[in-house]
Structures are given as structure tokens and as C-alpha cells.
Design a protein around this motif. Sequence first.
Motif, PDB file in Angstrom:
ATOM      1  N   LEU A  56      13.919   7.267 -11.345  1.00  0.00           N
ATOM      2  CA  LEU A  56      12.607   7.180 -12.003  1.00  0.00           C
ATOM      3  C   LEU A  56      12.565   6.033 -13.001  1.00  0.00           C
ATOM      4  O   LEU A  56      11.620   5.237 -13.014  1.00  0.00           O
ATOM      5  N   LEU A  57      13.589   5.931 -13.827  1.00  0.00           N
ATOM      6  CA  LEU A  57      13.621   4.852 -14.822  1.00  0.00           C
ATOM      7  C   LEU A  57      13.675   3.483 -14.151  1.00  0.00           C
ATOM      8  O   LEU A  57      13.018   2.532 -14.593  1.00  0.00           O
ATOM      9  N   ALA A  58      14.435   3.383 -13.063  1.00  0.00           N
ATOM     10  CA  ALA A  58      14.515   2.106 -12.336  1.00  0.00           C
ATOM     11  C   ALA A  58      13.165   1.750 -11.713  1.00  0.00           C
ATOM     12  O   ALA A  58      12.746   0.581 -11.739  1.00  0.00           O
ATOM     13  N   LEU A  59      12.481   2.741 -11.167  1.00  0.00           N
ATOM     14  CA  LEU A  59      11.171   2.499 -10.574  1.00  0.00           C
ATOM     15  C   LEU A  59      10.186   2.008 -11.631  1.00  0.00           C
ATOM     16  O   LEU A  59       9.445   1.036 -11.418  1.00  0.00           O
TER      17      LEU A  59
ATOM     18  N   ASP B 120       3.659  17.240 -17.190  1.00  0.00           N
ATOM     19  CA  ASP B 120       3.984  16.139 -16.273  1.00  0.00           C
ATOM     20  C   ASP B 120       3.731  14.773 -16.902  1.00  0.00           C
ATOM     21  O   ASP B 120       4.586  13.887 -16.848  1.00  0.00           O
ATOM     22  N   SER B 121       2.554  14.591 -17.497  1.00  0.00           N
ATOM     23  CA  SER B 121       2.248  13.270 -18.058  1.00  0.00           C
ATOM     24  C   SER B 121       3.086  12.985 -19.299  1.00  0.00           C
ATOM     25  O   SER B 121       3.370  11.820 -19.602  1.00  0.00           O
ATOM     26  N   THR B 122       3.516  14.023 -19.992  1.00  0.00           N
ATOM     27  CA  THR B 122       4.381  13.820 -21.156  1.00  0.00           C
ATOM     28  C   THR B 122       5.761  13.317 -20.728  1.00  0.00           C
ATOM     29  O   THR B 122       6.310  12.380 -21.314  1.00  0.00           O
ATOM     30  N   VAL B 123       6.315  13.917 -19.693  1.00  0.00           N
ATOM     31  CA  VAL B 123       7.616  13.462 -19.181  1.00  0.00           C
ATOM     32  C   VAL B 123       7.498  12.046 -18.628  1.00  0.00           C
ATOM     33  O   VAL B 123       8.375  11.197 -18.858  1.00  0.00           O
ATOM     34  N   LEU B 124       6.405  11.756 -17.928  1.00  0.00           N
ATOM     35  CA  LEU B 124       6.216  10.401 -17.408  1.00  0.00           C
ATOM     36  C   LEU B 124       6.085   9.390 -18.544  1.00  0.00           C
ATOM     37  O   LEU B 124       6.666   8.299 -18.482  1.00  0.00           O
ATOM     38  N   ALA B 125       5.348   9.752 -19.601  1.00  0.00           N
ATOM     39  CA  ALA B 125       5.201   8.840 -20.741  1.00  0.00           C
ATOM     40  C   ALA B 125       6.542   8.588 -21.415  1.00  0.00           C
ATOM     41  O   ALA B 125       6.851   7.453 -21.810  1.00  0.00           O
ATOM     42  N   LYS B 126       7.355   9.623 -21.548  1.00  0.00           N
ATOM     43  CA  LYS B 126       8.683   9.463 -22.138  1.00  0.00           C
ATOM     44  C   LYS B 126       9.550   8.552 -21.282  1.00  0.00           C
ATOM     45  O   LYS B 126      10.219   7.634 -21.796  1.00  0.00           O
ATOM     46  N   ALA B 127       9.517   8.763 -19.973  1.00  0.00           N
ATOM     47  CA  ALA B 127      10.302   7.921 -19.070  1.00  0.00           C
ATOM     48  C   ALA B 127       9.820   6.473 -19.129  1.00  0.00           C
ATOM     49  O   ALA B 127      10.632   5.534 -19.134  1.00  0.00           O
ATOM     50  N   ALA B 128       8.495   6.276 -19.193  1.00  0.00           N
ATOM     51  CA  ALA B 128       7.944   4.920 -19.272  1.00  0.00           C
ATOM     52  C   ALA B 128       8.370   4.237 -20.562  1.00  0.00           C
ATOM     53  O   ALA B 128       8.689   3.039 -20.569  1.00  0.00           O
ATOM     54  N   GLN B 129       8.402   4.988 -21.646  1.00  0.00           N
ATOM     55  CA  GLN B 129       8.823   4.406 -22.924  1.00  0.00           C
ATOM     56  C   GLN B 129      10.297   4.023 -22.868  1.00  0.00           C
ATOM     57  O   GLN B 129      10.691   2.945 -23.357  1.00  0.00           O
ATOM     58  N   LEU B 130      11.130   4.867 -22.282  1.00  0.00           N
ATOM     59  CA  LEU B 130      12.555   4.552 -22.160  1.00  0.00           C
ATOM     60  C   LEU B 130      12.775   3.334 -21.270  1.00  0.00           C
ATOM     61  O   LEU B 130      13.640   2.499 -21.543  1.00  0.00           O
ATOM     62  N   ALA B 131      11.999   3.238 -20.191  1.00  0.00           N
ATOM     63  CA  ALA B 131      12.204   2.165 -19.221  1.00  0.00           C
ATOM     64  C   ALA B 131      11.583   0.849 -19.652  1.00  0.00           C
ATOM     65  O   ALA B 131      12.133  -0.227 -19.378  1.00  0.00           O
ATOM     66  N   LEU B 132      10.429   0.923 -20.343  1.00  0.00           N
ATOM     67  CA  LEU B 132       9.638  -0.289 -20.574  1.00  0.00           C
ATOM     68  C   LEU B 132       9.394  -0.612 -22.041  1.00  0.00           C
ATOM     69  O   LEU B 132       8.902  -1.702 -22.354  1.00  0.00           O
ATOM     70  N   GLY B 133       9.738   0.303 -22.935  1.00  0.00           N
ATOM     71  CA  GLY B 133       9.528   0.036 -24.360  1.00  0.00           C
ATOM     72  C   GLY B 133       8.074  -0.234 -24.677  1.00  0.00           C
ATOM     73  O   GLY B 133       7.186   0.517 -24.261  1.00  0.00           O
ATOM     74  N   ASP B 134       7.794  -1.331 -25.392  1.00  0.00           N
ATOM     75  CA  ASP B 134       6.427  -1.617 -25.807  1.00  0.00           C
ATOM     76  C   ASP B 134       5.555  -2.165 -24.677  1.00  0.00           C
ATOM     77  O   ASP B 134       4.388  -2.499 -24.894  1.00  0.00           O
TER      78      ASP B 134
END
Length: 281
Positions: A15-18, A34-48
Motif C-alpha cells: 500500500l505504501l509503495a503504491l 477506511d478513509s482514516t487508514v488511507l489518509a494515514k498511509a498517504a501521509q506516511l508515503a507522501l508526507g506534505d
Amino acid sequence: MSDLPPDLAVKCERLLALLRSYGSCAVAFSGGLDSTVLAKAAQLALGDRAVAVTGISASLAVGELDEAEQLARQIGIRHEVIETGELSNPAYRANQADRCYHCKTELFAQVEQLAARLGAAVVADGSNRDDRGEYRPGMQAAHERKVKSPLAECGLTKAEIRRLAEYWELPAWDKPATPCLSSRIAYGEQVTPERLAMVDRAERFLRGRGFQPLRVRYHKGDVARIEVAVDQLPRFADAEFRREVVEQLKSAGFKYVALDLEGFRSGSMNAVLGEGLVIGD
């Protein structure tokens, strides 16, 4: 990832790689699990380079925006709020089985416009693998708008998403499902701001009395059908409490107040649509 089961750890890394492969991303963020977990993953993967976007309208229960804002702060992701205009769409107000399609089409169109202004390359939603076996008109809208569903793409189930939320210490990990208020209105009955407010006020009263899970369904003739857990039904045998419930719901605008003896069932409104159809609740 050492505290996660091996299979889930692999899916999480995928997920983080995607998400990193997107370069930048706008997450349609309701503040649900669901959207909270996705937002957390997006923040970890992409930062700002990640942003969470919450759409607000009369169909959002009081307090939900505040919770979404608090979650975004905890996650550390940029948070934008937009107003959506689904209630101006006659097809949405008509409240047929495709209501969610019209709602999501409006939401994704608005998120796309914001993403373009912010330079976000991808719009993503929180659909998961379990959603794909159900009738969900909102997923058709996502497909048409080319919205990505990375949780589903990585094969994450609802149970696995809940485990990730717990692993990341997100308060949403045990949050009950909170579909929009329009889902409480019986199919074929017009969705109006007044009816949405009636449902919201009634549910806030009963939630304040300790009922969870809970739904107050709106039926033709301003009838309220209350669904609570079966083990909570005996509370309504108390005459004084019953009087208070009737008084409060009538003051909210209902003319009749009924208690559903089957108790709470997610998606109970869908019984009129036929077998095999599940559309939120």
C-alpha cells in the motif's frame, strides 16, 4: 511492521509503495475507518504531498466534521474542507437505489477540482476489498471519475484495515460505521435538509442516552423507526423513558415514533431492494 501478521505487513508495504508511486494524492476523507487508514498511509508515503479532503453538506451529522478535523491533525496530514451540492440534484433528492452514485459523483468532482488546484496527481477513496462483492453505486461513480482505491487494490479487507488502524494508534479503529444521514431516509421519500435535521437531532438525543449502535430511520408520514441493539430493547419498557423518547422525537419533527423489535441491522433499508444488494446503511 513487526507487530503486524506477516500477510498484513506485506499488504501494508504494498500500500505504501503504491501511494508513493502516485507522487501526490488527494484522499476523499470522511473520518470513517477506511478513509482514516488511507489518509494515514498517504501521509506516511507522501508526507506534505498528501492532502485529506472532507466534503460537507446537510447530510453530514453534527460533530462529524469536528472529528474529521481532529483525526487529520493527529495523522499530520493537510486537511481541506469543501462544500458539496448533492442536495441541488433532483436525482439525489428523489432517493432511489442509485442515490449514492449521485452523491459520490458530486463529491469526486469537487475533490478533483481541488486536487487540480493543489497539484495533486491522484484522487483516492477508501473502498476496500470487501466492498467489491456488494452493490455500491458509489463505486461506479469512482470508476467513472478514475478515482483510485488503493486499499482495495492491495487486497485489504475491513478486518485488516481495522487492525492497521489499531497498529497506527488511530482512534477510528473501533469507530462504528457512520454512513451519511440520507441513508436513514426510506427509498422513494425525498431527501430534504429538514428530514436530515430531524434524523440527526433524534439520533443525537438517543446517542446521548447511551445507545450505540443506533439508527433512526425516516419513513413516509414523518414516522421514526428506531433501531437499537436487541439487548437494549428492554429499556423502552420504562414508561417514563418511553415518554421522553416520544416527546424528544416529536419535537424534532416526527409525527409517529416506532421501535423496531428486530433491533439494529446495518443496511435494513435495503430489504425493499431485493436480495444481494447492499448499499451502506
